[in-house]
Design an enzyme around this catalytic site. Structure first.
Site, PDB file in Angstrom:
ATOM      1  N   THR A 339       0.808  -1.222   0.000  1.00  0.00           N
ATOM      2  CA  THR A 339       0.000   0.000   0.000  1.00  0.00           C
ATOM      3  C   THR A 339       0.843   1.274   0.000  1.00  0.00           C
ATOM      4  O   THR A 339       0.555   2.185  -0.784  1.00  0.00           O
ATOM      5  CB  THR A 339      -0.979  -0.027   1.184  1.00  0.00           C
ATOM      6  OG1 THR A 339      -2.071  -0.893   0.851  1.00  0.00           O
ATOM      7  CG2 THR A 339      -1.526   1.354   1.498  1.00  0.00           C
ATOM      8  N   CYS A 355       7.240  -1.036   6.581  1.00  0.00           N
ATOM      9  CA  CYS A 355       7.385  -1.321   8.013  1.00  0.00           C
ATOM     10  C   CYS A 355       8.636  -0.692   8.578  1.00  0.00           C
ATOM     11  O   CYS A 355       9.681  -0.663   7.922  1.00  0.00           O
ATOM     12  CB  CYS A 355       7.451  -2.832   8.248  1.00  0.00           C
ATOM     13  SG  CYS A 355       6.101  -3.741   7.503  1.00  0.00           S
ATOM     14  N   ASN A 567       7.603  -6.404  13.641  1.00  0.00           N
ATOM     15  CA  ASN A 567       6.952  -5.158  13.248  1.00  0.00           C
ATOM     16  C   ASN A 567       5.485  -5.164  13.656  1.00  0.00           C
ATOM     17  O   ASN A 567       5.059  -5.990  14.463  1.00  0.00           O
ATOM     18  CB  ASN A 567       7.087  -4.964  11.732  1.00  0.00           C
ATOM     19  CG  ASN A 567       6.326  -6.024  10.968  1.00  0.00           C
ATOM     20  OD1 ASN A 567       6.386  -7.202  11.322  1.00  0.00           O
ATOM     21  ND2 ASN A 567       5.608  -5.639   9.936  1.00  0.00           N
ATOM     22  N   CYS A 569       2.918  -6.185  12.075  1.00  0.00           N
ATOM     23  CA  CYS A 569       2.150  -7.365  11.651  1.00  0.00           C
ATOM     24  C   CYS A 569       2.921  -8.666  11.822  1.00  0.00           C
ATOM     25  O   CYS A 569       2.522  -9.695  11.272  1.00  0.00           O
ATOM     26  CB  CYS A 569       1.699  -7.206  10.199  1.00  0.00           C
ATOM     27  SG  CYS A 569       0.776  -5.691   9.901  1.00  0.00           S
ATOM     28  N   THR A 570       4.009  -8.641  12.540  1.00  0.00           N
ATOM     29  CA  THR A 570       4.802  -9.792  12.999  1.00  0.00           C
ATOM     30  C   THR A 570       5.483 -10.585  11.892  1.00  0.00           C
ATOM     31  O   THR A 570       5.866 -11.731  12.124  1.00  0.00           O
ATOM     32  CB  THR A 570       3.960 -10.765  13.878  1.00  0.00           C
ATOM     33  OG1 THR A 570       3.094 -11.548  13.074  1.00  0.00           O
ATOM     34  CG2 THR A 570       3.182 -10.018  14.952  1.00  0.00           C
ATOM     35  N   GLU A 571       5.689  -9.990  10.696  1.00  0.00           N
ATOM     36  CA  GLU A 571       6.375 -10.749   9.658  1.00  0.00           C
ATOM     37  C   GLU A 571       7.815 -10.296   9.423  1.00  0.00           C
ATOM     38  O   GLU A 571       8.566 -10.969   8.711  1.00  0.00           O
ATOM     39  CB  GLU A 571       5.593 -10.689   8.338  1.00  0.00           C
ATOM     40  CG  GLU A 571       5.773  -9.427   7.523  1.00  0.00           C
ATOM     41  CD  GLU A 571       4.841  -8.302   7.917  1.00  0.00           C
ATOM     42  OE1 GLU A 571       4.622  -7.386   7.116  1.00  0.00           O
ATOM     43  OE2 GLU A 571       4.311  -8.348   9.048  1.00  0.00           O
ATOM     44  N   ALA A 756      -3.972  -7.269   3.716  1.00  0.00           N
ATOM     45  CA  ALA A 756      -5.394  -7.053   3.979  1.00  0.00           C
ATOM     46  C   ALA A 756      -6.067  -6.218   2.902  1.00  0.00           C
ATOM     47  O   ALA A 756      -7.222  -6.458   2.556  1.00  0.00           O
ATOM     48  CB  ALA A 756      -5.566  -6.387   5.336  1.00  0.00           C
TER      49      ALA A 756
END
Length: 922
Positions: A339, A355, A567, A569-571, A756
């Site tokens: 995005t 991120c 980060n 979103c944990t990736e 998302a």
């Protein structure tokens, strides 16, 4: 032809400057008056009489100037103070001027030209006036509602879609119109009518999208003054050049965008790809992504993709050719950039990264400096992960003031409110996640941050939190042993230690506490702490469970620092320090698009990965950095995060159920291929562009690939605590040899983000998620959208089972087919939804991916009826399988409406799990 003719200027006697005039087009929209268009039309009439060879002759030039000047002066005299004039009135004035000039043959040619265009318009959309309804045009005048135009628009939107009924859409829309409705609202009425039919037939999503596209074309055409009566193939090149000109003029785009060969780029646009959109995807772009000026969009979809591609190709040796290559990848939906990249590519502030990860220092300057950095990074659409472990705990001594610390919670309250205040440039909510290691003395309060009870001054309802869990805690929990909590001001090096080094030093500090050398500590039951972590996770959704040791033991960059957190979103698993804010640049492969005839198309996947890695690497050099620590880190290490989406759809196309060994095997196979191609692509970029600055000493330089780094985790754990499949199918020695020769361009290459929003744009399932429901209403920042599973509908159609009864049954059972007796068992298995799947299947598939990843994955876990035992088993399984992180725990309410009797026309259940922060990265 027309370029040789200059626009005439009105004489000094005219009373209205032509720039004040506005033209009413046939569709009722207003555009600025452009005298050059009159010159073009008259020139065509002269050439029709005298032949194309006469183009450019002085005679025609002079005649066109004379007649055009007469028309402009006549219009200016008629409109003494500016105003509006209908396009038909302008053409009447042209005919009159030609006749007065005794140019009868040319006038006749012009009349024939008008008649031919009118006949073509009538053929495409024959006028069919409604007997009683009128519409109000933009100039306030009323005319009969043209039902013929409505039918034409819907039939155009329905081409190739045999399952839709165009006439029914028009009939329903007309019934809901009122007399005198604004002409611009008629098309919107068609959109709303088609939208309401999506639950009955997925093809109506495409119809709705195409009607929205027509509305967008009218808006963009009016803003940029485009000739929308031409075919799209002719309009699109003009739309691209107009966007670049207007965007640069109004400081919306970077001036460097004008350096491309716009003619070549315009010729490469593929308008037919507009037909790929579903309604949710196009509406999302319309609401939040297309560049606008004065609240009006100035981008069409294919122009949007080309603008993004141009921004990513700015520093290429042949930027025009690369822009076309990147455009072809994005517009095909094989891959989608994140995005922030879609928002900002080609703009003056090209913040394209997704991120940011920071470590907060243990002093006021460091704490408020980190909060300021959060604000600056969030402003330009970055998702944030903050490591708060170094900050001293509640009650710790403050040497400078000889006082006691208030701990981390009061500062987290400020972080929470900053995320709300700085809402990513007004485009979406700001989002941040705070991480804390589970030996920190403030862990109890940290666990309760999202509770709805207690002191509101110590609650943070708008931010996320995550536990950064060392392996030693899991070992102590399993042994039912004690666990000691410390303030980092007393044990400062624990923050930077992991694996066996952490275990050894932690036990030394425990011994010091027992001797009295450390006085501020607390001894708790490891099992009780673990239970509380799981309990608040179930109750509040936070803090998430992430694992410190596998993140560090498998990090390619452990020679340059430590991974202190993930980060938002944990990736992402990158090093952070006082001097470096970790940055990651994301994009995702549409895995479903690479399934051809039920099999994974390896050649197509290889081509996609090669282009995607190059695009991601370009982000690093083009990117706008809001803070210097981010630039330092990104330029030195050059990490990127190539991920995937559409995993569930890829399973549908192969006939696999998510809860099956076949799905687990496909997760393994597909991720190995992506890993293989991505690592190889980065090595090949290193050959052309050079290795990243901190390459020497990395695991890459030692010949240790992600699959090899599993041994490091196994060696640090006790026997039986690490059970991971290590099977490989490809020739990895060839990749190792390439890396030995050229190095790597990027320190990190892969990470699976939530996707998302970009998955909505492409129209596939989110990331690696199972289907939420087969029929539901999705709520996001663009509104509420009915989402129906087209794969299920197609299978039910093939079985002769798709009808209105089935639609109502799906509504009644919240999108589930499990309780429908007439649905065959093999369909029930394939279309089991997220809460109907044993979550252990999610973990097993994730474990197969994790072995190939140099970073992590955003893994949501779903549990319909959670219990302490189930949660304990699930998260211990995740740890045993070597997962680095987990994301949200999704659960259903403990109670629900009892469904024992039919209900009339129920609505699809609204999806409430799409948290706003999911969209911050992608």
């Amino acid at each position: 032809m027309s370029s040789a003719v200059t626009a005439p200027s009105p004489s000094a006697g005219t009373t209205a400057p032509v720039e004040d005039l506005q033209v009413i087009k046939r569709d009722g929209t207003l555009v600025g008056f452009d005298p050059s268009k009159i010159s073009v039309a008259i020139t065509k009439a002269y050439l029709a009489v005298e032949g194309e060879d006469a183009a450019g002759s002085a005679h025609i030039h002079d005649s066109v100037q004379r007649v055009s000047g007469q028309v402009v002066r006549a219009l200016s005299r008629r409109l003494h103070a500016g105003g509006t004039v209908h396009i038909e009135d302008i053409q009447d004035q042209v005919e009159l001027a030609l006749m007065r000039g005794e140019e009868q043959r040319v006038a006749r040619a012009y009349v024939l030209y008008r008649e031919a265009h009118a006949a073509e318009r009538a053929r495409l959309a024959p006028v069919e006036e409604h007997p009683s309804l009128t519409v109000t045009q933009s100039n306030g005048e009323k005319r009969p509602l043209d039902v013929g135009l409505m039918k034409h628009q819907v039939r155009e939107a329905s081409q190739g879609l045999d399952s839709v009924d165009p006439d029914a859409i028009v009939d329903d829309a007309v019934r809901n119109l009122y007399d005198g409705i604004a002409e611009t609202e008629v098309l919107n009425a068609l959109i709303m009518t088609a939208r309401g039919r999506i639950e009955q037939e997925p093809d109506y999503s495409a119809v709705t999208a195409r009607l929205l596209l027509e509305q967008l074309r009218l808006e963009v055409g009016q803003t940029l003054e485009l000739p929308l009566d031409l075919p799209l193939a002719e309009v699109y090149p003009k739309a691209l050049s107009q966007l670049i000109e207007t965007g640069i003029e109004h400081e919306l785009l970077h001036p460097a965008m004008a350096r491309f060969d716009l003619r070549e780029l315009g010729g490469a646009l593929k308008p037919e790809r507009d037909l790929q959109f579903g309604f949710l995807g196009l509406q999302t772009l319309y609401d939040r992504y297309f560049i606008h000026h004065r609240e009006r969009r100035i981008e069409l979809p294919q122009v949007f993709f080309m603008r993004v591609s141009m921004g990513l190709a700015l520093q290429e040796d042949n930027p025009t050719a690369r822009a076309i290559e990147f455009y072809d990848l994005l517009s095909s939906f094989d891959y989608m950039a994140s995005t922030p990249t879609l928002f900002n590519s080609g703009t003056l502030h090209s913040q394209l990264s997704s991120c940011y990860l920071t470590t907060v220092d243990d002093d006021l300057e460091g704490i408020y400096g980190a909060i300021r950095d959060n604000a600056m990074l969030s402003k330009w659409a970055g998702g944030l992960g903050n490591d708060w472990t170094p900050v001293r705990a509640l009650g710790a001594h403050i040497k400078g003031t000889n006082g006691k610390s208030q701990g981390i919670v009061p500062f987290l309250k400020v972080v929470n409110d900053t995320a709300v205040a700085v809402n990513q440039g007004g485009k979406r909510k700001g989002a941040v996640c705070a991480y804390l290691e589970t030996w920190h003395l403030d862990i109890d309060e940290f666990l309760e941050l999202r509770k709805n009870t207690g002191d509101e001054r110590r609650r943070t309802h708008d931010m996320n939190s995550a536990n950064w869990v060392p392996d030693l805690l899991i070992e102590r929990m399993r042994a039912d042993a004690n666990w000691t909590l410390f303030s980092p001001s007393d044990v400062p090096d624990l923050h930077d230690l992991y694996g066996n080094d952490f275990r050894k030093r932690y036990e030394e500090y425990e011994a010091m506490a027992e001797r009295g050398d450390i006085t501020l500590y607390k001894t708790v039951s490891a099992k009780q702490l673990w239970r509380k972590m799981l309990t608040v996770l179930f109750e509040t959704g936070h803090p998430w469970i992430t694992f410190k040791d596998p993140c560090n033991l498998r990090s390619p960059q452990q020679h340059t620092g430590v991974v202190h957190s993930s980060n938002l979103c944990t990736e992402i698993t990158l090093n952070t320090s006082q001097d470096e804010i970790a940055v990651c640049n994301l994009g995702s492969i549409n895995l479903a698009a690479h399934i051809v005839d039920g099999e994974l198309d390896r050649e197509r996947l290889e081509r996609t990965v090669n282009r995607a890695v190059r695009m991601l690497d370009n982000v690093i050099d083009i990117n706008y950095y809001a803070v210097p620590q981010a630039r330092n880190s990104n330029v030195r290490h050059r990490p990127v995060g190539l991920g995937l989406m559409g995993f569930q759809d890829a399973l549908y196309r192969q006939g696999y159920a998510y809860a099956s060994p076949e799905a687990v095997a496909f997760a393994d196979e597909s991720m190995e291929l992506i890993s293989y191609y991505a690592i190889r692509a980065s090595a090949e970029l290193a050959r052309d562009r050079g290795a990243y600055e901190s390459y020497e000493g990395s695991l890459w330089s030692q010949g240790v690939l992600p699959i090899d780094s599993l041994d490091r985790v196994r060696d640090s754990r006790r026997k039986g605590d690490f059970e991971v499949n290590t099977e490989a199918r490809l020739d990895w020695d060839a990749v190792r040899a390439l890396i030995r020769q050229y190095g790597m361009r990027n320190s990190n290459v892969m990470a699976i983000a939530p996707t998302a929003t970009i998955s909505n744009i492409v129209g596939v399932s989110q990331s690696i998620e199972p289907a939420y429901q087969n029929l539901f209403v999705k709520s996001n920042l663009s509104g509420e959208f009915t989402v129906i599973n087209p794969s299920l509908v197609n299978e039910l159609k093939s079985e002769g089972l798709w009808d209105n009864v089935m639609v109502n049954d799906l509504k009644y059972y919240d999108g589930s087919v499990q309780q429908l007796d007439r649905v065959p068992d093999h369909i029930k298995a394939r279309y089991a939804t997220a809460f109907e799947i044993d979550p252990r299947w999610l973990v097993e598939a994730a474990a197969r991916r994790q072995k190939w990843l140099d970073q992590a994955q955003s893994l949501n876990l779903y549990m319909a009826e959670p219990s302490g035992r189930k949660l304990d088993d699930l998260y211990q399984l995740a740890w045993e399988r070597g997962l680095k992180t987990t994301y949200y725990l999704r659960s259903l309410g403990a109670t629900g409406a009892e469904k024992t009797t039919p209900v009339a026309a129920p609505q699809p259940q609204v999806c409430s799990i799409d948290e706003p922060d999911c969209e911050a990265c992608q």
